[in-house]
Design an enzyme around this catalytic site. Structure first.
Site, short mmCIF file in Angstrom:
data_model
loop_
_atom_site.label_atom_id
_atom_site.label_comp_id
_atom_site.label_asym_id
_atom_site.label_seq_id
_atom_site.Cartn_x
_atom_site.Cartn_y
_atom_site.Cartn_z
N LYS A 1 -2.78 24.91 -19.83
CA LYS A 1 -2.43 26.22 -20.40
C LYS A 1 -2.48 26.10 -21.92
O LYS A 1 -2.05 25.07 -22.47
CB LYS A 1 -1.03 26.61 -19.92
CG LYS A 1 -0.56 27.98 -20.36
CD LYS A 1 0.80 28.33 -19.75
CE LYS A 1 1.28 29.72 -20.12
NZ LYS A 1 2.58 30.05 -19.48
N SER B 1 2.82 34.47 -17.13
CA SER B 1 1.89 34.36 -18.23
C SER B 1 0.82 33.30 -18.02
O SER B 1 -0.15 33.26 -18.77
CB SER B 1 2.67 34.02 -19.52
OG SER B 1 3.31 32.76 -19.38
N SER C 1 6.59 32.34 -14.90
CA SER C 1 5.16 32.27 -15.21
C SER C 1 4.37 31.20 -14.49
O SER C 1 3.14 31.15 -14.64
CB SER C 1 4.96 32.11 -16.71
OG SER C 1 5.20 33.35 -17.33
#
Ligand code: GLN
EC number: 6.3.5.7
Length: 483
Positions: A76, A151, A175
């Protein structure tokens, strides 16, 4: 080759069925071909990947082994990667190349994992739909008109579309678990302090936690093994031995006490998801689990408390992005104040600015007691509810989300509508508990997740239960059409 799980890749590499270099080239080609539909990557790191793959092959040739040696993954884009853009999904950090590797990145690299790239995400990890990224929305491979969740939507979409077997992600209020649920993956948010936050760009420091996103619990065990452990560079990291997660997957579920909170089945929950949750309970009963109704009476206060605490911490954390030290700087500032105002006004997107304002307000003199302090008290009540529940049960089971993935744009003009979708995930962050989401069926062709919560440091128990469930169900093996 792209269908292989991390566990299968480890076996294939050990048996010399293919090399890490071959696998890496195959996946990079697949990303180039398919990712334009999804937008799941912000940066690709082809050169680094090929270099790491060759090095891993050489280590294997020298007799080394290990489940992550030569395994392709992605990070990420809020994990700092030395010399590589680390954007956090924001214009503010579009030009930022991290000067060092996050602990998670360094540990996985040392274990021999191959980094294919950095995945798309909501700006500064604020969001539940991956629509607030400066680099554009991510699409859900199960239906390109729907969001992948956020997210960590880039990591989720990429793994679900078989662009790679697993990726790192972070979870401040859901997330990891929510995008896992929306894309038919298994995702684990560890206990707060289990995985180092050093080099992980902060959103809300007391809630943020890194963890794995993969297709199976077995693969989450492998990736978590490479991420977890004490880090003296993170003052909230906890010095607690890391068990062998893979070795713990085969424990019997005979007599396992599962608590199902009655508050979970309120009006907001899609009744079709409620049915799938109860079907997963039946499946676990067949494996020997016993079910008990429990109560989490303060759950209703969790969303308002979270949406005070998280923005409060964010407003403080994000004050470092001032146009001076790193990141975006506005053109031709007239003076220092103009530099601050325009750099932040132009560098941050609307949702980030909204959170900074809410957070600064909640922390300001006169409002601190009314909002921030009150929210912290609710946080303690939420934790106490869990502590009481875990006196009676071994795990808590429920839906991961009240609804399946919504259509792109459906909630972008109404932030509160999106905040309400976090109702089942944020309590684990407020309490610091580990939580896992696993595939449990489909509604209108869209995946549905079931969430399991356990006491502190019982990640192994979550993985064990999910693995046993996955040995007896095939939801997690379903592949989105076109991928
Ligand atoms: N949707 C939640 C938020 O926007 C959680 C995000 C996260 O876990 N990073 O704050």
């Amino acid at each position: 080759m792209h269908q292989l799980t991390l566990a299968e890749i480890a076996r294939g590499l050990a048996d010399k069925k293919f090399s890490s270099e071959e696998l890496t080239k195959t996946l990079l080609a697949r990303i180039a071909q398919l990712d334009p539909q999804l937008n799941s990557f912000i940066s690709l790191t082809e050169d680094l990947a090929l270099q790491q793959a060759k090095a891993a092959d050489a280590r294997r040739a020298n007799g080394e082994s290990g489940a992550l040696l030569g395994a392709p993954i992605a990070h990420k884009d809020l994990f700092c990667t030395q010399g590589i853009r680390t954007s956090c999904g924001s214009k503010m950090l579009d030009n930022f190349k991290a000067p060092y590797d996050a602990t998670v990145v360094a540990k996985l690299a040392a274990a021999g994992a191959v980094t294919l790239g950095k995945t798309n995400m909501d700006e500064f990890a604020m969001g539940s739909a991956n629509e607030s990224s400066y680099y554009g929305a991510v699409k859900n491979p199960w239906n390109l008109e729907h969001v992948p969740g956020g997210s960590s939507g880039g990591s989720a979409a990429a793994v679900a579309a078989r662009l790679l077997p697993a990726a790192t992600a972070t979870d401040t209020g859901g997330s990891i678990r929510q995008p896992a649920a929306f894309t038919n993956l298994t995702g684990l948010k560890p206990t707060y302090g289990r995985v180092s936050r050093w080099g992980m760009i902060a959103y809300a420091s007391s809630l943020d936690q890194g963890g794995p996103l993969a297709r199976t619990a077995e693969d989450c065990a492998i990736l978590l093994q490479g991420m977890a452990g004490f880090d003296p560079q993170d003052s909230t990291s906890i010095d607690e031995p890391v068990p062998d997660y893979s070795a713990g997957l085969n424990g019997s579920l005979q007599g396992l006490r599962i608590g199902v909170p009655k508050e979970y089945f309120s009006a907001g929950l899609d009744p079709r998801i409620a049915d799938l949750v109860m079907a997963s309970v039946e499946e676990l009963k067949k494996l020997g689990a016993v079910i008990k109704e429990i109560s989490l009476p303060n759950m209703q206060h969790a969303i308002p408390a979270y949406y005070v605490i998280a923005p409060a911490e964010a407003s403080s954390n994000l004050s470092r992005f001032d146009g001076v030290r790193f990141g975006y700087r506005c053109e031709a500032p007239k003076n220092l104040e103009d530099l601050y105002k325009r750099s932040r006004g132009e560098g941050f997107g609307a949702e980030v600015q909204r959170r900074i304002m809410v957070g600064a307000y909640a922390l300001s003199a006169g409002y601190y007691d009314a909002y921030y302090l009150k929210a912290q008290k609710i946080r303690r009540l939420v934790k106490n509810d869990f502590m009481a529940a875990f006196n009676e049960v071994d795990i808590i089971l429920g839906p991961t989300t009240p609804n399946p993935a919504w259509k792109l744009g459906a909630k972008s003009s109404d932030p509160v509508a999106a905040y309400l979708e976090d109702v089942y995930t944020i309590t684990a962050n407020l309490a610091g508990l580990p939580g896992l989401s696993m595939p449990a069926g489909f509604v209108d062709g869209l995946p549905v997740g079931v969430q399991l919560l356990a006491p502190y440091f019982q990640e192994g128990r979550l993985l064990n239960v999910a693995h046993q469930y996955q040995l007896n169900t095939d939801w997690h093996t379903r592949t989105p059409t076109g991928f």
